[in-house]
Design a protein around this motif. Structure first.
Motif, PDB file in Angstrom:
ATOM      1  N   GLN A  38      -5.783  -5.411   5.107  1.00 46.23           N
ATOM      2  CA  GLN A  38      -6.247  -4.903   3.800  1.00 46.23           C
ATOM      3  C   GLN A  38      -6.068  -3.377   3.491  1.00 46.23           C
ATOM      4  N   PHE A  39      -5.891  -2.461   4.352  1.00 49.74           N
ATOM      5  CA  PHE A  39      -5.690  -1.046   4.086  1.00 49.74           C
ATOM      6  C   PHE A  39      -4.364  -0.902   3.207  1.00 49.74           C
ATOM      7  N   PRO A  40      -3.310  -1.505   3.255  1.00 46.07           N
ATOM      8  CA  PRO A  40      -1.995  -1.181   2.522  1.00 46.07           C
ATOM      9  C   PRO A  40      -2.426  -1.097   1.162  1.00 46.07           C
ATOM     10  N   VAL A  41      -3.563  -2.130   0.632  1.00 48.73           N
ATOM     11  CA  VAL A  41      -3.696  -2.138  -0.718  1.00 48.73           C
ATOM     12  C   VAL A  41      -4.424  -0.764  -1.275  1.00 48.73           C
ATOM     13  N   GLY A  43      -4.240   2.224   0.475  1.00 48.86           N
ATOM     14  CA  GLY A  43      -3.270   3.131   0.786  1.00 48.86           C
ATOM     15  C   GLY A  43      -2.381   3.225  -0.457  1.00 48.86           C
ATOM     16  N   THR A  44      -1.895   2.181  -1.050  1.00 46.14           N
ATOM     17  CA  THR A  44      -0.815   2.013  -1.953  1.00 46.14           C
ATOM     18  C   THR A  44      -1.523   2.783  -3.378  1.00 46.14           C
ATOM     19  N   CYS A  45      -3.011   2.163  -3.633  1.00 46.86           N
ATOM     20  CA  CYS A  45      -3.591   2.814  -4.645  1.00 46.86           C
ATOM     21  C   CYS A  45      -3.596   4.351  -4.719  1.00 46.86           C
ATOM     22  N   SER A  46      -4.097   4.831  -3.287  1.00 46.61           N
ATOM     23  CA  SER A  46      -4.461   6.031  -3.369  1.00 46.61           C
ATOM     24  C   SER A  46      -3.108   6.981  -3.482  1.00 46.61           C
ATOM     25  N   VAL A  86      -0.045  13.186   0.140  1.00 46.18           N
ATOM     26  CA  VAL A  86       0.803  12.107  -0.333  1.00 46.18           C
ATOM     27  C   VAL A  86       1.510  11.452   0.904  1.00 46.18           C
ATOM     28  N   ILE A  87       1.995  12.280   1.751  1.00 48.75           N
ATOM     29  CA  ILE A  87       3.053  12.082   2.856  1.00 48.75           C
ATOM     30  C   ILE A  87       1.801  11.123   3.901  1.00 48.75           C
ATOM     31  N   LEU A  88       0.761  11.808   4.015  1.00 48.04           N
ATOM     32  CA  LEU A  88      -0.347  11.236   4.874  1.00 48.04           C
ATOM     33  C   LEU A  88      -0.602   9.777   4.389  1.00 48.04           C
ATOM     34  N   ALA A  89      -0.950   9.623   2.903  1.00 43.54           N
ATOM     35  CA  ALA A  89      -1.175   8.546   2.566  1.00 43.54           C
ATOM     36  C   ALA A  89      -0.230   7.481   2.860  1.00 43.54           C
TER      37      ALA A  89
END
Length: 144
Positions: A38-41, A43-46, A86-89
């Protein structure tokens, strides 16, 4: 001191918290599988939100943004820190996607270490994002 606080203190904090949680058996690979998927959702929003903030500040041309740009050191710190977050996200999102959706991770003999790396990245990402927002609001507040 600013660079140490901006970059290294949050990394050390995330490593320490993650290792303590790992040591106390607060998480394992199997219990964290849903979070990995679920984290990719999140992470992508962030990632999108942080890039949008960056674009608005860089390309904006109203008086408030010009005032922010006039404060050279805080503005430069904001731009560099935004790039870093941004790179970390992006890295956290990609790592989460890989270990959450590919079945090879379940067969990996050191999957608990993969889980530990995720939690280090996850906590580091959260701390850095919150700190970035503090830098942003300081910059905006100073431009008024």
């Amino acid at each position: 001191m600013g660079k140490i606080l901006d970059y290294y203190l949050s990394l050390i904090l995330s490593i320490a918290v993650s290792v303590l949680l790992f040591h106390w058996d607060m998480f394992n690979f199997d219990n964290s599988a849903d979070l990995f998927q679920q984290f990719p959702v999140l992470g992508t929003c962030s990632f999108g939100f942080l890039l949008t903030m960056f674009t608005v500040i860089i390309q904006g041309n109203n008086s408030a943004i010009r005032q922010m740009r006039d404060r050279k050191k805080p503005y430069e710190r904001f731009v560099n820190f935004n790039k870093y977050v941004v790179i970390l996200a992006f890295l956290t999102t990609v790592y989460s996607f890989i270990i959450g959706n590919f079945k090879f991770a379940e067969q990996f003999p050191y999957k608990e270490w993969m889980c530990l790396v995720f939690y280090i990245l996850f906590i580091w990402f959260i701390v850095q994002t919150l700190y970035f927002l503090c830098v942003f609001y300081t910059l905006v507040k100073g431009s008024k």
